[in-house]
Write an enzyme that holds these catalytic residues in place. Structure first.
Site, mmCIF file in Angstrom:
data_model
loop_
_atom_site.group_PDB
_atom_site.id
_atom_site.type_symbol
_atom_site.label_atom_id
_atom_site.label_comp_id
_atom_site.label_asym_id
_atom_site.label_seq_id
_atom_site.Cartn_x
_atom_site.Cartn_y
_atom_site.Cartn_z
ATOM 1 N N HIS A 143 0.834 -1.208 0.000
ATOM 2 C CA HIS A 143 0.000 0.000 0.000
ATOM 3 C C HIS A 143 0.865 1.253 0.000
ATOM 4 C CE1 HIS A 143 0.262 1.081 4.368
ATOM 5 N NE2 HIS A 143 0.399 -0.220 4.562
ATOM 6 N N ASP B 87 6.215 1.818 6.412
ATOM 7 C CA ASP B 87 4.927 1.130 6.286
ATOM 8 C C ASP B 87 4.064 1.951 5.352
ATOM 9 O OD1 ASP B 87 2.422 0.022 6.611
ATOM 10 O OD2 ASP B 87 2.134 0.752 8.650
ATOM 11 N N GLU C 63 -5.328 1.353 2.672
ATOM 12 C CA GLU C 63 -4.997 0.319 3.645
ATOM 13 C C GLU C 63 -5.084 0.846 5.068
ATOM 14 O OE1 GLU C 63 -2.758 -2.364 6.275
ATOM 15 O OE2 GLU C 63 -2.433 -0.230 5.927
ATOM 16 N N GLU C 64 -4.590 2.048 5.279
ATOM 17 C CA GLU C 64 -4.501 2.569 6.656
ATOM 18 C C GLU C 64 -5.874 2.827 7.281
ATOM 19 O OE1 GLU C 64 -2.007 2.393 8.423
ATOM 20 O OE2 GLU C 64 -0.188 2.595 7.230
ATOM 21 N N ASP D 68 3.762 -6.211 3.201
ATOM 22 C CA ASP D 68 3.560 -5.051 4.079
ATOM 23 C C ASP D 68 4.624 -5.132 5.172
ATOM 24 O OD1 ASP D 68 2.476 -2.844 5.408
ATOM 25 O OD2 ASP D 68 0.420 -3.490 5.061
ATOM 26 N N HIS E 137 4.286 2.991 12.773
ATOM 27 C CA HIS E 137 3.362 4.121 12.923
ATOM 28 C C HIS E 137 3.972 5.239 13.782
ATOM 29 C CE1 HIS E 137 -0.678 2.121 11.559
ATOM 30 N NE2 HIS E 137 0.298 1.989 10.688
HETATM 31 ZN ZN LIG Z 1 1.036 -1.153 6.313
#
Ligand SMILES: [Zn+2]
Length: 342
Positions: A68, A185, A219-220, A240, A320
């Site tokens: 993603h 990510d 995706e998030e 991922d 994150h």
């Molecule tokens: Zn991810």
């Protein structure tokens, strides 16, 4: 992994990270992916909802690889009387991580503006409570780097509620090959997929089965791969980020193979095939369980596709947040893809 592909991979990672793409504001990164895939000799397609996919060749037993390209971010939720902006986060943006970070505010019609996430009244010499406990939605605000003192001043710039906020990624690669940046990510894996596409072209390889790559952009927020799996695909593989942390086997230098996450176990046979491919090809890997994680390929199953599903990716620490991975983690992910697909 040959040096030429490693260099390409790192160059693509740098480029992808440099394109702001919070979920919901991803046109620029989609355009870049289409340009690059076209330059490599493929015919990428864009989905109506957003997302890019491309057929890499091969026949039968279709395998789709997903990465993603959307990231965490925020949108403007209100303009305060003093000209500061409050935000609503997009995805799991972590307030501790973004306080004092540079941001760009993208207006719909008037270009973009720079600013900084701060707590209100952020001067220590003025506010004795500046270090008191904070809550993101209530406390963090954007201080625009513009001469604005009122809501009207801000509105005159063309800034409105719903405008997107992108956070500075702070991308850097250390002398020992560590990659430190926000949004590894999942742009780390997106760069691995682009490199796999280049590798097939440059080496004149037709994969042993039909391979399609898909770059999702929701995706998030949990519905990236809810559509866009073409007819004839029987296996979907999320490429991922792999988790790194207490109790887990993976490091930033390895590729992680996820056996189970918040969405339950991944397909047993497909996961076993990935572990076997890693073992037999000497790829540095770990099998792990992720406690707080959901993936695009689980979304594809929930959407009703009859496919086997699995998840791999380079180890990423402080996910994150201000994330860290390593060139070797990306290289091991690439090598596992090559070994698995054959
Ligand atoms: Zn991810």
């Amino acid at each position: 992994m040959k040096e030429v592909y490693k260099n390409y991979m790192m160059e693509q990672l740098r480029k992808l990270i440099s394109i702001d793409s919070p979920t919901g504001f991803t046109n620029n990164v989609q355009e870049y992916l289409c340009q690059e895939l076209t330059r490599l000799g493929y015919a990428p397609q864009r989905l109506h909802k957003g997302g890019v996919r491309a057929e890499l060749g091969g026949e039968g037993n279709g395998l789709m690889l997903f990465a993603h390209c959307d990231t965490l971010g925020a949108v403007i939720s209100a303009i305060k009387d003093d000209g500061r902006l409050t935000v609503s986060k997009v995805g799991g943006l972590n307030p501790n991580n973004v306080e004092t970070e540079h941001v760009r505010v993208y207006t719909r019609f008037s270009g973009s503006y720079e600013g900084t996430f701060q707590v209100p009244n952020a001067s220590s010499h003025v506010n004795a409570h500046v270090n008191d406990a904070r809550n993101f939605e209530e406390n963090l605000e954007i201080v625009l780097d513009e001469d604005v003192r009122s809501a009207d001043d801000v509105k005159a710039l063309g800034i409105d509620r719903g405008d997107f906020v992108a956070v500075e990624p702070r991308f850097t690669v250390t002398s020992k090959g560590y990659i430190k940046s926000r949004f590894l990510d999942d742009k780390a894996s997106a760069s691995v997929l682009l490199t796999y596409a280049k590798y097939l072209k440059d080496e004149g390889i037709t994969p042993s089965r039909r391979v399609v790559i898909g770059f999702t952009v929701y995706e998030e927020v949990g519905h990236g791969a809810a559509c866009g799996v073409p007819e004839g695909i029987c296996d979907v593989l999320a490429v991922d980020m792999g988790c790194v942390g207490e109790g887990l086997g993976c490091t930033e230098q390895m590729v992680s193979i996820c056996a189970k996450d918040s969405g339950g176990p991944y397909n047993y046979d497909m996961t076993t095939e990935l572990v076997r491919a890693a073992r037999e090809s000497g790829v540095d890997y770990a099998v792990d369980i992720y406690n707080f994680y959901g993936s695009d390929v689980e979304v594809a199953l929930k959407a009703g596709y009859d496919v086997r599903h699995a998840l791999i990716g380079p180890g990423v620490y402080a996910s994150h947040g201000y994330e860290r991975s390593h060139e070797k983690g990306l290289a091991n992910t690439f090598d596992l893809l090559c070994a698995y697909i054959g």
